[in-house]
Design a protein around this motif. Structure first.
Motif, PDB file in Angstrom:
ATOM      1  N   ASN A 266       0.975  -1.147  -0.278  1.00 10.38           N
ATOM      2  CA  ASN A 266      -0.008   0.015   0.005  1.00 10.38           C
ATOM      3  C   ASN A 266       0.727   1.284   0.195  1.00 10.38           C
ATOM      4  O   ASN A 266       1.703   1.025   0.214  1.00 10.38           O
ATOM      5  CB  ASN A 266      -0.866   0.293   1.141  1.00 10.38           C
ATOM      6  N   ASP A 267       0.427   2.603  -0.593  1.00 10.03           N
ATOM      7  CA  ASP A 267       1.226   3.755  -0.642  1.00 10.03           C
ATOM      8  C   ASP A 267       0.963   4.432   0.649  1.00 10.03           C
ATOM      9  O   ASP A 267       1.816   6.192   1.396  1.00 10.03           O
ATOM     10  CB  ASP A 267       0.365   4.283  -1.563  1.00 10.03           C
ATOM     11  N   THR A 268       0.793   3.863   1.788  1.00  9.54           N
ATOM     12  CA  THR A 268       0.607   4.906   3.017  1.00  9.54           C
ATOM     13  C   THR A 268       2.263   5.393   3.559  1.00  9.54           C
ATOM     14  O   THR A 268       1.948   6.696   4.235  1.00  9.54           O
ATOM     15  CB  THR A 268       0.255   3.652   4.844  1.00  9.54           C
ATOM     16  N   LEU A 269       3.050   4.437   3.357  1.00 12.95           N
ATOM     17  CA  LEU A 269       4.327   4.495   4.223  1.00 12.95           C
ATOM     18  C   LEU A 269       4.609   5.514   2.748  1.00 12.95           C
ATOM     19  O   LEU A 269       5.655   6.796   3.336  1.00 12.95           O
ATOM     20  CB  LEU A 269       4.767   3.370   4.102  1.00 12.95           C
ATOM     21  N   ARG A 270       4.757   5.593   1.466  1.00 11.54           N
ATOM     22  CA  ARG A 270       5.211   6.582   0.249  1.00 11.54           C
ATOM     23  C   ARG A 270       4.296   7.627   1.213  1.00 11.54           C
ATOM     24  O   ARG A 270       4.689   9.067   1.331  1.00 11.54           O
ATOM     25  CB  ARG A 270       5.019   5.915  -0.604  1.00 11.54           C
ATOM     26  N   ASN A 271       3.357   7.860   1.771  1.00 12.89           N
ATOM     27  CA  ASN A 271       2.858   9.202   1.545  1.00 12.89           C
ATOM     28  C   ASN A 271       2.887   9.965   2.663  1.00 12.89           C
ATOM     29  O   ASN A 271       3.461  10.985   2.862  1.00 12.89           O
ATOM     30  CB  ASN A 271       1.021   8.676   1.749  1.00 12.89           C
ATOM     31  N   ILE A 272       3.212   9.369   3.903  1.00 11.28           N
ATOM     32  CA  ILE A 272       3.717   9.805   4.839  1.00 11.28           C
ATOM     33  C   ILE A 272       5.936  10.529   4.565  1.00 11.28           C
ATOM     34  O   ILE A 272       5.414  11.640   4.992  1.00 11.28           O
ATOM     35  CB  ILE A 272       3.713   8.823   6.532  1.00 11.28           C
ATOM     36  N   LEU A 273       5.987  10.038   4.197  1.00 13.17           N
ATOM     37  CA  LEU A 273       7.844  10.212   3.736  1.00 13.17           C
ATOM     38  C   LEU A 273       7.907  11.183   2.926  1.00 13.17           C
ATOM     39  O   LEU A 273       9.080  11.530   3.121  1.00 13.17           O
ATOM     40  CB  LEU A 273       8.494   9.129   4.379  1.00 13.17           C
ATOM     41  N   SER A 274       7.494  10.277   2.006  1.00 10.32           N
ATOM     42  CA  SER A 274       7.932  11.062   0.621  1.00 10.32           C
ATOM     43  C   SER A 274       8.603  13.030   0.816  1.00 10.32           C
ATOM     44  O   SER A 274       8.749  13.539  -0.178  1.00 10.32           O
ATOM     45  CB  SER A 274       7.226  10.939  -0.843  1.00 10.32           C
ATOM     46  N   ASP A 275       7.977  14.000   1.331  1.00 10.86           N
ATOM     47  CA  ASP A 275       7.467  15.293   1.388  1.00 10.86           C
ATOM     48  C   ASP A 275       8.045  15.398   2.462  1.00 10.86           C
ATOM     49  O   ASP A 275       8.611  16.557   2.875  1.00 10.86           O
ATOM     50  CB  ASP A 275       6.263  15.994   1.103  1.00 10.86           C
ATOM     51  N   LYS A 276       8.703  14.347   3.281  1.00 14.43           N
ATOM     52  CA  LYS A 276       9.569  14.763   4.211  1.00 14.43           C
ATOM     53  C   LYS A 276      10.874  14.300   4.831  1.00 14.43           C
ATOM     54  O   LYS A 276      11.757  15.117   4.835  1.00 14.43           O
ATOM     55  CB  LYS A 276       8.879  14.379   5.709  1.00 14.43           C
ATOM     56  N   ILE A 277      11.531  13.253   3.617  1.00 18.89           N
ATOM     57  CA  ILE A 277      12.428  13.252   3.478  1.00 18.89           C
ATOM     58  C   ILE A 277      13.418  12.782   2.367  1.00 18.89           C
ATOM     59  O   ILE A 277      12.154  12.100   1.570  1.00 18.89           O
ATOM     60  CB  ILE A 277      12.731  11.475   4.737  1.00 18.89           C
ATOM     61  N   LYS A 278      13.811  12.557   2.238  1.00 19.24           N
ATOM     62  CA  LYS A 278      14.450  11.826   0.903  1.00 19.24           C
ATOM     63  C   LYS A 278      13.943  10.612   0.661  1.00 19.24           C
ATOM     64  O   LYS A 278      14.335   9.296   1.835  1.00 19.24           O
ATOM     65  CB  LYS A 278      15.823  11.323   0.613  1.00 19.24           C
ATOM     66  N   TYR A 279      13.288   9.526   0.425  1.00 15.86           N
ATOM     67  CA  TYR A 279      12.761   8.939   0.536  1.00 15.86           C
ATOM     68  C   TYR A 279      12.678   7.712  -1.102  1.00 15.86           C
ATOM     69  O   TYR A 279      12.521   8.426  -1.674  1.00 15.86           O
ATOM     70  CB  TYR A 279      11.366   8.860   0.581  1.00 15.86           C
ATOM     71  N   GLU A 280      12.808   6.708  -0.900  1.00 19.17           N
ATOM     72  CA  GLU A 280      12.938   5.271  -2.347  1.00 19.17           C
ATOM     73  C   GLU A 280      11.632   4.703  -1.688  1.00 19.17           C
ATOM     74  O   GLU A 280      12.923   3.560  -0.597  1.00 19.17           O
ATOM     75  CB  GLU A 280      14.126   5.367  -2.935  1.00 19.17           C
ATOM     76  N   GLU A 281      11.460   3.857  -2.420  1.00 20.43           N
ATOM     77  CA  GLU A 281      10.985   1.942  -2.792  1.00 20.43           C
ATOM     78  C   GLU A 281      11.535   1.160  -2.976  1.00 20.43           C
ATOM     79  O   GLU A 281      11.412   1.843  -4.417  1.00 20.43           O
ATOM     80  CB  GLU A 281       9.322   2.098  -2.594  1.00 20.43           C
TER      81      GLU A 281
END
Length: 220
Positions: free
Chosen positions: A116-131
């Protein structure tokens, strides 16, 4: 009490002979190839044991800060000599909040292609994040056919352990047995597809929480 468990790994409850566990793994996981420059990240997260088993860079992350979604995932990491940080509640939302609270600036997470996209939605605009999607699951039609037979009012309890399992099984669920969900994301998927069903939510979002509910039902 007959309990139908949808889980890729068999569940055994010792010391409770009155509870019969029926394991039906309707999904088969398999690893997929990936590429990632780990040097660009200070931390890493895992949201399942399969993500760990399919991580070809497992020995390279030992010097990084490591997060896992819950105790089962953390235990799998310990087999490789890696200690990890887990949230108070074992779901993607609380994992994301824990990562932010630790002041992480960059993180890569290893996940299923159907995550699901929950983790991406929380982190993507706050830190450098990649799945990194390093594994996928395929529906086992024979196991689904077997599950349908049990779902036709031939068990007392049905346990759903993921959102994808809830989505696939939702058309076949009935009101003649109790339904236990492992956590809020799974429950949300089921409610979206089957708002007519009552759901018992695990409070711990893991196998231990489900077993506690089963013990309570068995003693009623």
């Amino acid at each position: 009490m007959k309990v139908l468990f949808f889980r890729s790994e068999p569940v055994n409850i010792s010391g409770l002979p009155s509870i019969e566990i029926i394991n039906v793994p309707i999904f088969t996981p398999f690893c997929v190839d990936y590429s990632i420059e780990l040097d660009n990240f200070e931390s890493v997260a895992f949201t399942s044991k399969n993500a760990i088993r399919c991580c070809k860079d497992i020995n390279r992350i030992k010097s990084m800060k490591v997060f896992s979604i819950g105790p089962a995932t953390a235990s799998e990491l310990q087999k490789h000599g890696i200690e990890s940080i887990i949230p108070d509640k074992f779901d993607s939302e609380n994992l994301g909040k824990t990562i932010i609270n630790y002041g992480v600036k960059s993180l890569v997470s290893f996940r299923s292609k159907k995550a699901n996209d929950t983790l991406r939605n929380i982190l993507s605009d706050k830190i450098k994040y990649e799945e990194i999607y390093n594994y996928d699951i395929i529906l086992n039609e024979e196991m689904l056919k077997k599950a349908k037979e049990f779902l036709d009012c031939n068990v007392d309890v049905v346990v759903l352990t993921s959102s994808e399992i809830a989505r696939v099984t939702s058309p076949y669920l009935k009101k003649c047995y109790k339904i236990i969900s492992i956590g809020p994301v799974t429950s949300s998927t089921l409610k979206k597809n089957r708002p007519d069903l009552e759901i018992i939510d695990s409070k711990k979002y893991d196998l231990e929480g489900i077993i506690e509910i089963l013990v309570g039902l068995d003693s009623d």
